[in-house]
Design a protein around this motif. Structure first.
Motif, PDB file in Angstrom:
ATOM      1  N   ARG A  25     -36.006  78.046 -60.701  1.00 46.61           N
ATOM      2  CA  ARG A  25     -36.394  77.310 -61.910  1.00 46.61           C
ATOM      3  C   ARG A  25     -36.791  78.366 -62.935  1.00 46.61           C
ATOM      4  N   THR A  26     -36.480  78.098 -64.189  1.00 48.31           N
ATOM      5  CA  THR A  26     -36.711  79.083 -65.238  1.00 48.31           C
ATOM      6  C   THR A  26     -37.659  78.538 -66.288  1.00 48.31           C
ATOM      7  N   PHE A  27     -38.574  79.398 -66.733  1.00 51.46           N
ATOM      8  CA  PHE A  27     -39.538  79.056 -67.769  1.00 51.46           C
ATOM      9  C   PHE A  27     -39.491  80.158 -68.823  1.00 51.46           C
ATOM     10  N   GLY A  28     -39.229  79.774 -70.055  1.00 53.38           N
ATOM     11  CA  GLY A  28     -39.092  80.759 -71.119  1.00 53.38           C
ATOM     12  C   GLY A  28     -40.340  80.890 -71.952  1.00 53.38           C
ATOM     13  N   GLY A  29     -40.655  82.110 -72.311  1.00 49.54           N
ATOM     14  CA  GLY A  29     -41.785  82.400 -73.171  1.00 49.54           C
ATOM     15  C   GLY A  29     -41.340  83.259 -74.337  1.00 49.54           C
ATOM     16  N   ARG A  30     -42.283  83.669 -75.121  1.00 49.16           N
ATOM     17  CA  ARG A  30     -41.972  84.472 -76.301  1.00 49.16           C
ATOM     18  C   ARG A  30     -41.518  85.877 -75.926  1.00 49.16           C
ATOM     19  N   VAL A  57     -34.086  95.637 -74.611  1.00 54.51           N
ATOM     20  CA  VAL A  57     -35.521  95.835 -74.807  1.00 54.51           C
ATOM     21  C   VAL A  57     -35.778  97.138 -75.558  1.00 54.51           C
ATOM     22  N   GLY A  58     -34.966  98.135 -75.329  1.00 53.56           N
ATOM     23  CA  GLY A  58     -35.150  99.415 -76.018  1.00 53.56           C
ATOM     24  C   GLY A  58     -34.640 100.564 -75.176  1.00 53.56           C
ATOM     25  N   ASP A  59     -35.018 101.771 -75.585  1.00 57.32           N
ATOM     26  CA  ASP A  59     -34.594 102.948 -74.833  1.00 57.32           C
ATOM     27  C   ASP A  59     -35.350 103.012 -73.504  1.00 57.32           C
ATOM     28  N   ALA A  60     -35.057 104.017 -72.706  1.00 56.15           N
ATOM     29  CA  ALA A  60     -35.629 104.106 -71.360  1.00 56.15           C
ATOM     30  C   ALA A  60     -37.154 104.174 -71.385  1.00 56.15           C
ATOM     31  N   VAL A  61     -37.700 104.886 -72.325  1.00 50.93           N
ATOM     32  CA  VAL A  61     -39.161 105.012 -72.416  1.00 50.93           C
ATOM     33  C   VAL A  61     -39.779 103.641 -72.697  1.00 50.93           C
ATOM     34  N   THR A  62     -39.198 102.905 -73.613  1.00 44.79           N
ATOM     35  CA  THR A  62     -39.708 101.577 -73.967  1.00 44.79           C
ATOM     36  C   THR A  62     -39.566 100.612 -72.809  1.00 44.79           C
ATOM     37  N   ARG A  63     -38.408 100.608 -72.150  1.00 40.11           N
ATOM     38  CA  ARG A  63     -38.190  99.713 -71.010  1.00 40.11           C
ATOM     39  C   ARG A  63     -39.188  99.999 -69.900  1.00 40.11           C
ATOM     40  N   ASN A  64     -39.417 101.261 -69.615  1.00 36.94           N
ATOM     41  CA  ASN A  64     -40.368 101.619 -68.556  1.00 36.94           C
ATOM     42  C   ASN A  64     -41.789 101.219 -68.921  1.00 36.94           C
ATOM     43  N   ARG A  65     -42.172 101.386 -70.192  1.00 37.82           N
ATOM     44  CA  ARG A  65     -43.508 100.981 -70.627  1.00 37.82           C
ATOM     45  C   ARG A  65     -43.692  99.477 -70.474  1.00 37.82           C
ATOM     46  N   ARG A  68     -43.949  98.648 -66.731  1.00 40.63           N
ATOM     47  CA  ARG A  68     -45.269  99.032 -66.193  1.00 40.63           C
ATOM     48  C   ARG A  68     -46.333  98.026 -66.599  1.00 40.63           C
ATOM     49  N   ARG A  69     -46.294  97.567 -67.836  1.00 37.97           N
ATOM     50  CA  ARG A  69     -47.268  96.577 -68.294  1.00 37.97           C
ATOM     51  C   ARG A  69     -47.107  95.270 -67.529  1.00 37.97           C
ATOM     52  N   LEU A  70     -45.873  94.814 -67.361  1.00 40.28           N
ATOM     53  CA  LEU A  70     -45.640  93.558 -66.636  1.00 40.28           C
ATOM     54  C   LEU A  70     -46.101  93.672 -65.183  1.00 40.28           C
ATOM     55  N   ALA A  95     -40.515  91.907 -76.212  1.00 33.16           N
ATOM     56  CA  ALA A  95     -41.587  92.486 -75.396  1.00 33.16           C
ATOM     57  C   ALA A  95     -41.869  93.928 -75.781  1.00 33.16           C
ATOM     58  N   SER A  96     -40.886  94.607 -76.349  1.00 32.41           N
ATOM     59  CA  SER A  96     -41.089  96.014 -76.708  1.00 32.41           C
ATOM     60  C   SER A  96     -42.124  96.187 -77.803  1.00 32.41           C
ATOM     61  N   SER A  97     -42.282  95.184 -78.655  1.00 33.39           N
ATOM     62  CA  SER A  97     -43.251  95.299 -79.742  1.00 33.39           C
ATOM     63  C   SER A  97     -44.553  94.558 -79.442  1.00 33.39           C
ATOM     64  N   ALA A  98     -44.642  93.955 -78.260  1.00 28.63           N
ATOM     65  CA  ALA A  98     -45.833  93.189 -77.897  1.00 28.63           C
ATOM     66  C   ALA A  98     -46.902  94.101 -77.318  1.00 28.63           C
ATOM     67  N   SER A  99     -48.146  93.739 -77.570  1.00 27.75           N
ATOM     68  CA  SER A  99     -49.255  94.475 -76.976  1.00 27.75           C
ATOM     69  C   SER A  99     -49.453  93.984 -75.533  1.00 27.75           C
ATOM     70  N   TYR A 100     -50.264  94.711 -74.800  1.00 28.19           N
ATOM     71  CA  TYR A 100     -50.579  94.326 -73.423  1.00 28.19           C
ATOM     72  C   TYR A 100     -51.198  92.928 -73.395  1.00 28.19           C
ATOM     73  N   ASP A 101     -52.108  92.659 -74.310  1.00 30.05           N
ATOM     74  CA  ASP A 101     -52.785  91.363 -74.344  1.00 30.05           C
ATOM     75  C   ASP A 101     -51.815  90.221 -74.644  1.00 30.05           C
ATOM     76  N   GLU A 102     -50.865  90.456 -75.530  1.00 35.17           N
ATOM     77  CA  GLU A 102     -49.862  89.424 -75.834  1.00 35.17           C
ATOM     78  C   GLU A 102     -48.986  89.146 -74.622  1.00 35.17           C
ATOM     79  N   LEU A 103     -48.583  90.198 -73.915  1.00 38.02           N
ATOM     80  CA  LEU A 103     -47.797  90.009 -72.694  1.00 38.02           C
ATOM     81  C   LEU A 103     -48.611  89.249 -71.644  1.00 38.02           C
ATOM     82  N   GLN A 104     -49.878  89.598 -71.527  1.00 36.09           N
ATOM     83  CA  GLN A 104     -50.760  88.937 -70.559  1.00 36.09           C
ATOM     84  C   GLN A 104     -50.900  87.450 -70.868  1.00 36.09           C
ATOM     85  N   ARG A 105     -51.110  87.106 -72.127  1.00 32.18           N
ATOM     86  CA  ARG A 105     -51.230  85.689 -72.509  1.00 32.18           C
ATOM     87  C   ARG A 105     -49.934  84.930 -72.226  1.00 32.18           C
ATOM     88  N   ASP A 106     -48.792  85.563 -72.532  1.00 34.47           N
ATOM     89  CA  ASP A 106     -47.504  84.915 -72.284  1.00 34.47           C
ATOM     90  C   ASP A 106     -47.297  84.702 -70.785  1.00 34.47           C
TER      91      ASP A 106
END
Length: 137
Positions: A25-30, A57-65, A68-70, A95-106
């Motif tokens: 089952r799939t649930f979509g967020g921002r 999502v972005g280059d390798a550095v961005t994808r890894n960041r 790691r946050r997720l 997700a590349s431009s989201a802060s840790y807190d925004e990812l956490q809320r989502d």
């Protein structure tokens, strides 16, 4: 349960990802998409997770960041999740431009929507503040 994230708690095989795609089952967020499969009791085991961050999502550095946050967000909630569920989190390009807190809320919103967390679930700890730039002289 320790807050580690052992390999036994990860979804790594292609056939497991295919099963998620077929039966999940799939649930979509921002910032992410949460895919969930609940295993039958005879296959029940600890919760397992997979993380997908495509090149959108972005280059390798961005994808890894982002990955790691997720992982950090999920790692703190792992003990509260029910047994026998597989979760795959697919990062959206936003997700590349989201802060840790925004990812956490989502994540929390999607997990509640999927019925994984109750209202009393403890939040993941906040991300440490970014180091302040040194004053230029």
């Amino acid at each position: 349960m320790a807050l580690s994230f052992p390999k036994s708690a990860r979804i790594v095989l292609t056939r497991e990802y295919r099963r998620m795609r077929a039966d999940g089952r799939t649930f979509g967020g921002r910032y992410m998409v949460l895919s969930l499969v609940t295993l039958p009791p005879e296959e029940s085991q600890t919760a397992r997770f997979g993380f997908i961050t495509s090149r959108k999502v972005g280059d390798a550095v961005t994808r890894n960041r982002v990955r790691r946050r997720l992982k950090e967000i999920v790692r703190h909630q792992r003990a509260r999740l029910p047994q026998g569920v597989w979760l795959v989190i697919i990062a959206r390009y936003t997700a590349s431009s989201a802060s840790y807190d925004e990812l956490q809320r989502d994540w929390r919103r999607l997990a509640r929507k999927a019925g994984l967390l109750g209202e009393a679930a403890s939040p993941a700890p906040p991300c440490p503040p970014a180091p302040s730039p040194l004053p230029s002289e």
